[in-house]
Enzyme design. Structure first.
Site, PDB file in Angstrom:
ATOM      1  N   HIS A 188       4.527   5.065   5.947  1.00  6.83           N
ATOM      2  CA  HIS A 188       3.571   3.959   5.867  1.00  6.83           C
ATOM      3  C   HIS A 188       2.506   4.045   6.974  1.00  6.83           C
ATOM      4  CE1 HIS A 188       2.027  -0.106   5.470  1.00  6.83           C
ATOM      5  NE2 HIS A 188       2.335  -0.323   6.737  1.00  6.83           N
ATOM      6  N   GLU A 227       0.330   1.193  13.818  1.00  8.14           N
ATOM      7  CA  GLU A 227       0.232  -0.278  13.774  1.00  8.14           C
ATOM      8  C   GLU A 227      -0.222  -0.829  15.133  1.00  8.14           C
ATOM      9  OE1 GLU A 227       0.535  -1.833  10.923  1.00  8.14           O
ATOM     10  OE2 GLU A 227       1.923  -0.679   9.677  1.00  8.14           O
ATOM     11  N   ARG A 279      -3.545 -14.258   8.750  1.00 12.34           N
ATOM     12  CA  ARG A 279      -2.555 -13.189   8.663  1.00 12.34           C
ATOM     13  C   ARG A 279      -3.120 -11.969   7.931  1.00 12.34           C
ATOM     14  NH1 ARG A 279       3.829 -14.388   8.335  1.00 12.34           N
ATOM     15  NH2 ARG A 279       4.488 -12.247   8.290  1.00 12.34           N
ATOM     16  N   ASN A 304      -3.817  -6.687   7.679  1.00 11.79           N
ATOM     17  CA  ASN A 304      -3.922  -5.660   6.634  1.00 11.79           C
ATOM     18  C   ASN A 304      -5.016  -4.640   6.911  1.00 11.79           C
ATOM     19  OD1 ASN A 304      -1.842  -6.340   4.846  1.00 11.79           O
ATOM     20  ND2 ASN A 304      -3.029  -8.112   4.196  1.00 11.79           N
ATOM     21  N   GLU A 323      -4.178 -22.006  10.141  1.00  7.34           N
ATOM     22  CA  GLU A 323      -5.408 -21.431   9.593  1.00  7.34           C
ATOM     23  C   GLU A 323      -4.988 -20.340   8.609  1.00  7.34           C
ATOM     24  OE1 GLU A 323      -8.875 -18.608  11.536  1.00  7.34           O
ATOM     25  OE2 GLU A 323      -7.545 -19.757  12.822  1.00  7.34           O
ATOM     26  N   ARG A 353      22.979 -19.838   0.735  1.00  8.46           N
ATOM     27  CA  ARG A 353      21.639 -20.470   0.757  1.00  8.46           C
ATOM     28  C   ARG A 353      20.966 -20.396   2.131  1.00  8.46           C
ATOM     29  NH1 ARG A 353      24.679 -23.813  -2.123  1.00  8.46           N
ATOM     30  NH2 ARG A 353      24.352 -23.717  -4.370  1.00  8.46           N
ATOM     31  N   LYS A 388       1.194  -9.835  17.103  1.00 11.45           N
ATOM     32  CA  LYS A 388       1.755 -10.163  15.788  1.00 11.45           C
ATOM     33  C   LYS A 388       2.201 -11.619  15.772  1.00 11.45           C
ATOM     34  CE  LYS A 388       3.683  -9.690  11.652  1.00 11.45           C
ATOM     35  NZ  LYS A 388       4.533  -8.856  10.853  1.00 11.45           N
ATOM     36  N   HIS A 439      -2.141   1.633   1.469  1.00  5.61           N
ATOM     37  CA  HIS A 439      -1.164   1.414   0.391  1.00  5.61           C
ATOM     38  C   HIS A 439      -1.468   2.297  -0.815  1.00  5.61           C
ATOM     39  CE1 HIS A 439      -0.017  -2.807   2.017  1.00  5.61           C
ATOM     40  NE2 HIS A 439       0.922  -1.944   2.326  1.00  5.61           N
ATOM     41  N   HIS A 465      -4.885  -1.164   5.486  1.00  5.78           N
ATOM     42  CA  HIS A 465      -3.760  -1.171   4.552  1.00  5.78           C
ATOM     43  C   HIS A 465      -4.163  -1.080   3.082  1.00  5.78           C
ATOM     44  CE1 HIS A 465      -1.323  -1.872   8.017  1.00  5.78           C
ATOM     45  NE2 HIS A 465      -0.224  -2.077   7.323  1.00  5.78           N
ATOM     46  N   LYS A 491       9.075 -12.377   7.318  1.00  7.61           N
ATOM     47  CA  LYS A 491       9.080 -11.815   5.956  1.00  7.61           C
ATOM     48  C   LYS A 491      10.316 -10.960   5.790  1.00  7.61           C
ATOM     49  CE  LYS A 491       4.186 -11.456   4.728  1.00  7.61           C
ATOM     50  NZ  LYS A 491       3.076 -10.529   4.448  1.00  7.61           N
TER      51      LYS A 491
HETATM   52  N1  LIG Z   1       8.936  -7.644   7.124  1.00  7.01           N
HETATM   53  C1  LIG Z   1       7.774  -7.186   7.546  1.00  7.01           C
HETATM   54  O1  LIG Z   1       6.898  -7.936   7.946  1.00  7.01           O
HETATM   55  C2  LIG Z   1       7.553  -5.694   7.521  1.00  7.01           C
HETATM   56  C3  LIG Z   1       6.456  -5.153   8.217  1.00  7.01           C
HETATM   57  C4  LIG Z   1       6.307  -3.768   8.240  1.00  7.01           C
HETATM   58  C5  LIG Z   1       7.222  -2.952   7.576  1.00  7.01           C
HETATM   59  N2  LIG Z   1       8.255  -3.521   6.886  1.00  7.01           N
HETATM   60  C6  LIG Z   1       9.252  -2.679   6.195  1.00  7.01           C
HETATM   61  O2  LIG Z   1       9.873  -1.868   7.171  1.00  7.01           O
HETATM   62  C7  LIG Z   1      10.307  -0.658   6.587  1.00  7.01           C
HETATM   63  C8  LIG Z   1       9.884   0.488   7.472  1.00  7.01           C
HETATM   64  O3  LIG Z   1      10.460   0.301   8.736  1.00  7.01           O
HETATM   65  P1  LIG Z   1      10.488   1.447   9.846  1.00  7.01           P
HETATM   66  O4  LIG Z   1       9.169   2.083   9.932  1.00  7.01           O
HETATM   67  O5  LIG Z   1      11.096   0.832  11.058  1.00  7.01           O
HETATM   68  O6  LIG Z   1      11.414   2.563   9.208  1.00  7.01           O
HETATM   69  P2  LIG Z   1      12.978   2.650   8.918  1.00  7.01           P
HETATM   70  O7  LIG Z   1      13.653   1.367   9.053  1.00  7.01           O
HETATM   71  O8  LIG Z   1      13.064   3.369   7.615  1.00  7.01           O
HETATM   72  O9  LIG Z   1      13.469   3.626  10.076  1.00  7.01           O
HETATM   73  C9  LIG Z   1      12.987   4.949  10.123  1.00  7.01           C
HETATM   74  C10 LIG Z   1      14.108   5.949  10.397  1.00  7.01           C
HETATM   75  O10 LIG Z   1      14.424   5.898  11.782  1.00  7.01           O
HETATM   76  C11 LIG Z   1      15.828   5.726  11.962  1.00  7.01           C
HETATM   77  N3  LIG Z   1      15.971   4.979  13.212  1.00  7.01           N
HETATM   78  C12 LIG Z   1      15.793   3.661  13.415  1.00  7.01           C
HETATM   79  N4  LIG Z   1      15.868   3.382  14.729  1.00  7.01           N
HETATM   80  C13 LIG Z   1      16.120   4.547  15.367  1.00  7.01           C
HETATM   81  C14 LIG Z   1      16.304   4.906  16.734  1.00  7.01           C
HETATM   82  N5  LIG Z   1      16.190   4.003  17.713  1.00  7.01           N
HETATM   83  N6  LIG Z   1      16.542   6.203  17.020  1.00  7.01           N
HETATM   84  C15 LIG Z   1      16.601   7.139  16.033  1.00  7.01           C
HETATM   85  N7  LIG Z   1      16.422   6.862  14.726  1.00  7.01           N
HETATM   86  C16 LIG Z   1      16.180   5.571  14.404  1.00  7.01           C
HETATM   87  C17 LIG Z   1      16.305   5.038  10.724  1.00  7.01           C
HETATM   88  O11 LIG Z   1      17.656   5.290  10.485  1.00  7.01           O
HETATM   89  C18 LIG Z   1      15.392   5.667   9.658  1.00  7.01           C
HETATM   90  O12 LIG Z   1      15.919   6.895   9.261  1.00  7.01           O
HETATM   91  C19 LIG Z   1       9.719  -0.620   5.186  1.00  7.01           C
HETATM   92  O13 LIG Z   1      10.738  -0.922   4.263  1.00  7.01           O
HETATM   93  C20 LIG Z   1       8.689  -1.726   5.204  1.00  7.01           C
HETATM   94  O14 LIG Z   1       8.521  -2.328   3.940  1.00  7.01           O
HETATM   95  C21 LIG Z   1       8.433  -4.860   6.868  1.00  7.01           C
HETATM   96 ZN   LIG Z   2       1.747  -1.841   8.053  1.00  8.83          ZN
END
Ligand SMILES: NC(=O)c1ccc[n+]([C@@H]2O[C@H](COP(=O)([O-])OP(=O)(O)OC[C@H]3O[C@@H](n4cnc5c(N)ncnc54)[C@H](O)[C@@H]3O)[C@@H](O)[C@H]2O)c1
Ligand SMILES: [Zn+2]
Length: 365
Positions: free
Chosen positions: A266, A185, A243, A247, A239, A121, A229, A254, A250, A143
Site C-alpha cells: 500500500h 505515510e 479526514r 487520502n 469539521e 456487541r 493522525k 489505490h 491515495h 476504523k
Molecule cells: N484502520 C485503519 O485506519 C488503517 C489504516 C491503514 C492501513 N490499514 C490496514 O492495515 C493493513 C496493513 O498494515 P501494515 O502495513 O502494518 O502491514 P501488516 O499488518 O500486513 O504487516 C506487515 C508484515 O510485517 C510483519 N510484522 C509486523 N510487525 C513486525 C515487526 N515488528 N517485526 C517484523 N515483522 C513485523 C507482519 O507479520 C506482516 O508480515 C492493511 O490491511 C490495511 O487495510 C488500516
Molecule cells: Zn494509506
C-alpha cells in the site's frame, strides 16, 4: 515515554509512545482500568518476535491472558478468520468485562479491532502496533474491519481503542520494504500538515529508512505522526471532511494497487500516487515547481518502487474512476498548495488523471 491525548468527545484515550515500553504494557493497561481477562491477538511472525515480553508483562500485572494467533496476511483479514477467533474467545470464557489486545501491524489491528467491536456487541480493545503503518496510521482513528472477496475493507465498524501503546523499539525487526512503505505515510503526513516535519525528513530520510535514528529521534518522529493522525481524526468529529486530507496520494495509489493486483505494498503505491497528485497540482498551477521538486526528491531518496511502466495507464486511470471518493463523474483529489498544506479539489477530469499517471510512468518506468 510521552503521552498524546486523543480528545474525542465521547471516548477520549491516550497514546503512549516510547522506546522499549512493551514490558510496561501490563502496568499501563491496569492504569487504564481494563478487566482481568484479555485475548491477546497477534500473527505468527510477530508472535515469534515480540509476544513473550507482552504476554509476560500482562500476566505479571495480574491479567489472565488467552493467546490467539492467526496467519496475519491481508488475505486472512476476513470474516472466516474472525469467526474462528470468536470460537476461541467463547471457549476461553471471555465475558463482557474481558477485552482484546491487538499486537501487530495493521492487519492484526483491523481484524482484532473488528472482533472487539462485534464480540458480545462490543468489548474494549487496546492497540499495540508493531509496524510504522500501524503506529502512525492504522491504530489511531477507530476504523476496524475485514476484507470481502469483492473488495478490501468493505465490512467493518468504528470502534475506538481504550489505549494505544507504541513501543518504537519493535520497529527494529521490521523488514526494510515495510519500513519504506510505512514512511510513505509519514511523508504524506508532513506534506498535508507539517512543514517542519517535512524539513526533518529532508535531513534524515536515509537514516529513517534504515532505522539508524537515535531512539529519542525515532520516538519524536513516530509521536509527531501519531499526533497528526490523532489531530485530524479529532477535528473531523466537528469539521467533517477534514479526514479526507489523509487520502493525499491515495486516489491514484489505490488504483495502482488494484491495477497491479496488489503487486505493490500500500505505501509503495501511495509513493507513486503522491507523485501523480503532485503532477496534477503542478499542471493546475496550484503548486510551484520548486515545491513539487522537493516532494519528488524526498520520495526518490526514500525509494520509488519500479515497474509502473509495465501497467497500462488506461487501466490505472479507469480504476481511479471506481474510487469511492469520486463525485458526479469527476474526480475529487487532495492536492498540495504548499508543503504542509493541502486542499480538497473537485472536478479533476479523466484527462488530467491519465496525464498524471503517464507522467509517473515516464519518471519511474
Ligand atoms: N484502520 C485503519 O485506519 C488503517 C489504516 C491503514 C492501513 N490499514 C490496514 O492495515 C493493513 C496493513 O498494515 P501494515 O502495513 O502494518 O502491514 P501488516 O499488518 O500486513 O504487516 C506487515 C508484515 O510485517 C510483519 N510484522 C509486523 N510487525 C513486525 C515487526 N515488528 N517485526 C517484523 N515483522 C513485523 C507482519 O507479520 C506482516 O508480515 C492493511 O490491511 C490495511 O487495510 C488500516
Ligand atoms: Zn494509506
Amino acid at each position: 515515554m510521552q503521552t498524546i491525548a486523543v480528545a474525542l468527545e465521547h471516548r477520549p484515550y491516550a497514546i503512549h509512545v516510547g522506546h522499549g515500553i512493551l514490558p510496561r504494557l501490563g502496568e499501563l493497561c491496569r492504569a487504564a482500568g481494563l478487566g482481568r481477562q484479555v485475548a491477546l491477538i497477534t500473527d505468527h511472525t510477530v508472535a515469534g518476535l515480540h509476544l513473550g515480553p507482552a504476554a509476560t508483562g500482562l500476566r505479571e500485572a495480574g491479567f489472565k491472558v488467552t493467546e490467539v494467533l492467526f496467519a496475519g496476511t491481508d488475505s486472512a483479514k476476513n470474516l472466516r478468520t474472525a469467526e474462528e477467533i470468536f470460537g476461541q474467545l467463547i471457549r476461553a470464557g471471555l465475558d463482557r468485562k474481558a477485552w482484546v489486545l491487538a499486537l501487530g501491524g495493521g492487519v492484526v489491528g483491523d481484524l482484532a479491532g473488528f472482533v472487539a467491536a462485534t464480540f458480545l456487541r462490543g468489548i474494549p480493545f487496546v492497540q499495540v502496533p508493531t509496524t510504522i503503518v500501524a503506529q502512525v496510521d492504522a491504530s489511531i482513528g477507530g476504523k476496524t474491519g475485514v476484507n470481502h472477496a469483492l473488495g478490501k475493507n468493505l465490512i467493518g465498524a468504528f470502534h475506538q481503542p481504550r489505549l494505544v501503546c507504541i513501543d518504537t523499539a519493535l520497529l527494529h525487526t521490521l523488514p526494510r520494504r515495510e519500513l519504506v512503505a510505512g514512511l510513505a505515510e509519514v511523508v504524506k503526513h508532513a506534506l498535508i500538515r507539517d512543514a517542519a516535519l517535512f524539513a526533518f525528513l529532508e535531513k534524515n530520510i536515509e537514516k529513517a529508512a534504515s532505522l539508524e535514528l537515535a531512539p529519542d529521534q525515532l520516538d519524536w518522529l513516530i509521536a509527531a505522526n501519531a499526533r497528526i493522525k490523532a489531530a485530524v481524526v479529532v477535528a473531523d468529529e466537528k469539521e467533517s471532511q477534514l479526514r479526507a486530507i489523509l487520502n493525499y496520494g491515495h486516489t491514484i495509489g489505490h488504483a495502482i494497487e488494484s491495477a497491479s493486483q496488489y503487486g505493490y505494498l500500500h505505501g509503495e503505491a501511495v509513493i507513486l500516487g503522491m507523485i501523480g497528485a503532485g503532477e496534477i497540482a503542478l499542471q493546475r498551477g496550484m503548486w510551484p515547481a520548486a515545491e513539487r521538486e522537493r516532494q519528488d526528491q524526498l520520495l526518490a531518496r526514500l525509494g520509488v518502487p519500479p515497474g509502473l511502466g509495465r501497467l497500462s495507464a488506461d487501466l490505472i486511470a479507469e480504476r481511479t474512476r471506481t474510487d469511492k471518493k469520486r463525485l458526479d463523474g469527476r474526480h475529487r483529489f487532495v492536492l498540495a498548495r504548499c508543503i504542509g498544506q493541502v486542499e480538497i479539489v473537485d472536478g479533476i477530469s479523466d484527462g488530467e488523471v491519465r496525464a498524471a499517471v503517464e507522467y509517473v510512468q515516464r519518471q519511474h518506468p
